[in-house]
Write a protein that holds these residues in place. Sequence first.
Motif, PDB file in Angstrom:
ATOM      1  N   ILE A  33      35.238  50.263  44.998  1.00  0.00           N
ATOM      2  CA  ILE A  33      36.353  50.466  45.935  1.00  0.00           C
ATOM      3  C   ILE A  33      37.130  49.152  46.037  1.00  0.00           C
ATOM      4  CG2 ILE A  33      37.047  51.250  48.224  1.00  0.00           C
ATOM      5  CD1 ILE A  33      34.351  52.464  48.658  1.00  0.00           C
ATOM      6  N   ASP A  34      38.417  49.228  45.759  1.00  0.00           N
ATOM      7  CA  ASP A  34      39.278  48.054  45.941  1.00  0.00           C
ATOM      8  C   ASP A  34      40.571  48.519  46.604  1.00  0.00           C
ATOM      9  OD1 ASP A  34      39.379  44.994  44.492  1.00  0.00           O
ATOM     10  OD2 ASP A  34      41.266  45.784  45.285  1.00  0.00           O
ATOM     11  N   GLN A  35      41.165  47.614  47.369  1.00  0.00           N
ATOM     12  CA  GLN A  35      42.410  47.976  48.057  1.00  0.00           C
ATOM     13  C   GLN A  35      43.576  48.115  47.082  1.00  0.00           C
ATOM     14  OE1 GLN A  35      42.896  44.798  50.876  1.00  0.00           O
ATOM     15  NE2 GLN A  35      42.548  43.253  49.337  1.00  0.00           N
ATOM     16  N   HIS A  36      43.421  47.546  45.891  1.00  0.00           N
ATOM     17  CA  HIS A  36      44.450  47.701  44.855  1.00  0.00           C
ATOM     18  C   HIS A  36      43.884  48.552  43.720  1.00  0.00           C
ATOM     19  CE1 HIS A  36      45.257  43.581  46.604  1.00  0.00           C
ATOM     20  NE2 HIS A  36      46.317  44.280  46.949  1.00  0.00           N
ATOM     21  N   ASN A  37      44.786  49.091  42.881  1.00  0.00           N
ATOM     22  CA  ASN A  37      44.261  49.826  41.729  1.00  0.00           C
ATOM     23  C   ASN A  37      44.170  48.918  40.507  1.00  0.00           C
ATOM     24  OD1 ASN A  37      46.932  49.604  41.095  1.00  0.00           O
ATOM     25  ND2 ASN A  37      47.103  51.645  40.198  1.00  0.00           N
ATOM     26  N   SER A  56      52.367  41.350  35.031  1.00  0.00           N
ATOM     27  CA  SER A  56      51.545  42.225  34.182  1.00  0.00           C
ATOM     28  C   SER A  56      50.584  41.428  33.295  1.00  0.00           C
ATOM     29  CB  SER A  56      52.425  43.139  33.335  1.00  0.00           C
ATOM     30  OG  SER A  56      53.286  42.352  32.547  1.00  0.00           O
ATOM     31  N   ASP A  57      50.804  40.107  33.186  1.00  0.00           N
ATOM     32  CA  ASP A  57      49.867  39.285  32.398  1.00  0.00           C
ATOM     33  C   ASP A  57      48.578  38.994  33.168  1.00  0.00           C
ATOM     34  OD1 ASP A  57      51.856  39.197  30.542  1.00  0.00           O
ATOM     35  OD2 ASP A  57      52.529  37.168  31.056  1.00  0.00           O
ATOM     36  N   VAL A  58      48.640  39.068  34.495  1.00  0.00           N
ATOM     37  CA  VAL A  58      47.462  38.692  35.292  1.00  0.00           C
ATOM     38  C   VAL A  58      46.846  39.895  36.014  1.00  0.00           C
ATOM     39  CG1 VAL A  58      48.199  36.297  35.655  1.00  0.00           C
ATOM     40  CG2 VAL A  58      48.851  38.046  37.316  1.00  0.00           C
ATOM     41  N   THR A  59      47.292  41.084  35.656  1.00  0.00           N
ATOM     42  CA  THR A  59      46.736  42.276  36.318  1.00  0.00           C
ATOM     43  C   THR A  59      46.311  43.299  35.274  1.00  0.00           C
ATOM     44  OG1 THR A  59      49.009  43.063  36.499  1.00  0.00           O
ATOM     45  CG2 THR A  59      48.046  42.127  38.481  1.00  0.00           C
ATOM     46  N   ARG A  60      45.326  44.095  35.624  1.00  0.00           N
ATOM     47  CA  ARG A  60      44.869  45.148  34.718  1.00  0.00           C
ATOM     48  C   ARG A  60      44.281  46.268  35.567  1.00  0.00           C
ATOM     49  NH1 ARG A  60      40.241  44.661  30.233  1.00  0.00           N
ATOM     50  NH2 ARG A  60      40.675  46.624  29.198  1.00  0.00           N
ATOM     51  N   THR A  61      44.625  47.511  35.257  1.00  0.00           N
ATOM     52  CA  THR A  61      44.154  48.599  36.120  1.00  0.00           C
ATOM     53  C   THR A  61      42.644  48.779  35.958  1.00  0.00           C
ATOM     54  OG1 THR A  61      44.514  50.317  34.484  1.00  0.00           O
ATOM     55  CG2 THR A  61      46.341  49.864  35.989  1.00  0.00           C
ATOM     56  N   PHE A  62      41.995  49.092  37.082  1.00  0.00           N
ATOM     57  CA  PHE A  62      40.546  49.327  37.028  1.00  0.00           C
ATOM     58  C   PHE A  62      40.239  50.553  36.179  1.00  0.00           C
ATOM     59  CE2 PHE A  62      40.775  47.178  41.309  1.00  0.00           C
ATOM     60  CZ  PHE A  62      40.134  46.028  40.892  1.00  0.00           C
ATOM     61  N   ARG A  63      41.089  51.573  36.304  1.00  0.00           N
ATOM     62  CA  ARG A  63      40.797  52.795  35.536  1.00  0.00           C
ATOM     63  C   ARG A  63      40.833  52.497  34.045  1.00  0.00           C
ATOM     64  NH1 ARG A  63      40.460  56.812  39.268  1.00  0.00           N
ATOM     65  NH2 ARG A  63      41.470  56.218  41.206  1.00  0.00           N
ATOM     66  N   GLY A  64      41.770  51.651  33.630  1.00  0.00           N
ATOM     67  CA  GLY A  64      41.827  51.250  32.217  1.00  0.00           C
ATOM     68  C   GLY A  64      40.582  50.458  31.828  1.00  0.00           C
ATOM     69  N   THR A  76      40.838  53.662  45.050  1.00  0.00           N
ATOM     70  CA  THR A  76      41.766  52.699  45.631  1.00  0.00           C
ATOM     71  C   THR A  76      41.836  52.962  47.132  1.00  0.00           C
ATOM     72  OG1 THR A  76      43.052  52.772  43.597  1.00  0.00           O
ATOM     73  CG2 THR A  76      44.112  51.753  45.500  1.00  0.00           C
ATOM     74  N   ALA A  77      41.271  52.064  47.894  1.00  0.00           N
ATOM     75  CA  ALA A  77      41.256  52.226  49.355  1.00  0.00           C
ATOM     76  C   ALA A  77      40.858  50.903  49.987  1.00  0.00           C
ATOM     77  CB  ALA A  77      40.251  53.301  49.765  1.00  0.00           C
ATOM     78  N   LYS A  78      41.374  50.678  51.167  1.00  0.00           N
ATOM     79  CA  LYS A  78      40.974  49.469  51.895  1.00  0.00           C
ATOM     80  C   LYS A  78      39.689  49.777  52.658  1.00  0.00           C
ATOM     81  CE  LYS A  78      42.741  46.092  55.126  1.00  0.00           C
ATOM     82  NZ  LYS A  78      43.045  44.832  54.559  1.00  0.00           N
ATOM     83  N   VAL A  79      38.701  48.947  52.473  1.00  0.00           N
ATOM     84  CA  VAL A  79      37.439  49.140  53.194  1.00  0.00           C
ATOM     85  C   VAL A  79      37.589  48.528  54.583  1.00  0.00           C
ATOM     86  CG1 VAL A  79      35.018  48.434  53.295  1.00  0.00           C
ATOM     87  CG2 VAL A  79      36.010  49.259  51.147  1.00  0.00           C
ATOM     88  N   GLU A  80      37.296  49.334  55.582  1.00  0.00           N
ATOM     89  CA  GLU A  80      37.434  48.830  56.958  1.00  0.00           C
ATOM     90  C   GLU A  80      36.090  48.498  57.585  1.00  0.00           C
ATOM     91  OE1 GLU A  80      41.647  49.655  58.613  1.00  0.00           O
ATOM     92  OE2 GLU A  80      40.145  50.948  59.515  1.00  0.00           O
ATOM     93  N   ALA A  81      35.049  49.215  57.160  1.00  0.00           N
ATOM     94  CA  ALA A  81      33.742  48.954  57.774  1.00  0.00           C
ATOM     95  C   ALA A  81      32.628  49.160  56.761  1.00  0.00           C
ATOM     96  CB  ALA A  81      33.547  49.896  58.968  1.00  0.00           C
TER      97      ALA A  81
END
Length: 415
Positions: A33-37, A56-64, A76-81
């Motif tokens: 679980i990450d707040q970003h994809n 785009s050079d410093v990011t890569r999708t988790f699904r990829g 993709t979700a922000k963990v609150e607790a």
Amino acid sequence: MDKTFEVIVVGGGFAGVAAVKALGRSGVKVLLIDQHNYHQFQPLLYQVATAQIGVSDVTRTFRGMFQRYRSATVLTAKVEAVDVHAHTVTTADGDTFHAQIMVLAAGAEANFFNTPGAEEHAYPLYSVTDAVRLGNAMVRALDAAQREGAESRGVHVVVVGGGPTGVETAGAIAENFRYVVPKYYSDGVAARSSVHLVDMVPSILGPFSDKNKSYATRRLQQAGVRLKMGSGVTEVRPDGVDFADGTSLPSQIVVWAGGLKAGAVVAQSGLEQGRGGRIDVNPDLTAPGSTGVYVLGDAANMTDARGEKLPQLGSCAQQAGKWAARNIHADLRGGTREPFAYLDKGYMAMIGRGAAVAEIGRKRLQVQGPLAFLAWLGVHVVLLSGNRQRVSALISWADDYLTHSRSHVVLGNPD
Ligand SMILES: Cc1cc2nc3c(=O)[nH]c(=O)nc-3n(C[C@H](O)[C@H](O)[C@H](O)COP(=O)(O)OP(=O)(O)OC[C@H]3O[C@@H](n4cnc5c(N)ncnc54)[C@H](O)[C@@H]3O)c2cc1C
């Protein structure tokens, strides 16, 4: 979607990604679980902020990244607790997930040490969003200076924190003022602008050798960075910075590279927090006072097999992720957890074109100048996630080195 997993990993930074890859490879049912994809490569954020390379050079999708691991799920979700006793994770959307083992790898956030005005007016550099915000602020300040013409006093930047992040950021901004800004802005905007690197301690690059500190200091000064060491920042205002020694520096942009603390997820977990709000983990990377909970990377105070404290570095986080996956495998499939054996490869910092410092390996072989610069390039190409990202960053670096051009646009809102 399933709500129960063998392992839940909170945070897809260096540590979380390494853990999920290793667990996915061995068929463990794992939820990331990450707040970003996307995963973001923090060591090069300052280059995004200075438009040397693109987002785009410093990011890569988790699904990829995880598409080949059938047992790995991405959310993709922000963990609150997190409940470290019930082993549940609750997101901002209100979903709750359960797992046998929990991994907290939610990284860190800027620590402003309650400095008045810092949170409101300074720019931290810990995410792609931060880098884009800083890049935008820089473009706005330069545009304003050009509009004001001969009346303009230029753009003045104060970078707070003389560690590797502050040094790299100050060096890159100074190079921009020297080589790039004069190409794109007229009316002497660049000549009237300045970069200050400030810290309360007497010298930059704390853990480096004296020789490397002197080299870095000299090269920064040659690049045009003005150093103000030995006096802490007492207030950040919209138009400047005040210091404990009673002096002030005018500035439109203050970059905060002055310290980190563990993120909110760790603070909320109820686990006992140590230095920097981080969790003092056991040698096998589990959290004291709980069962089946691992804390990794910047969220943890980790030690190596000799009991030595490890720094908050990408290589520590990455190795810890892999190591935790081995121990989790032992927890789930039978086996014994082993204490984390960190392979110390040393550290390095880029100062600017052809100039870097490196202390390689456990013996800290000291290297400066072009050789360290090449080592820095090599290490970062290898560390970057994704072949497309590597090739693209290399093209940008070559373009920058040869032409001082900026083909990358700093994207974002004009606020
Ligand atoms: C500007 C900069 C330059 C650096 N340069 C270097 C360098 O040159 N070499 C080096 O080795 N190290 C460097 N570092 C340090 C290195 O980047 C960190 O040590 C490393 O990223 C820590 O990895 P991590 O996995 O613990 O956390 P992070 O990489 O911070 O990842 C944490 C993840 O958790 C996610 N997350 C956080 N909170 C939540 C939440 N509530 N819900 C869901 N997801 C959440 C975030 O989105 C993020 O993806 C640098 C750091 C910075 C900031």
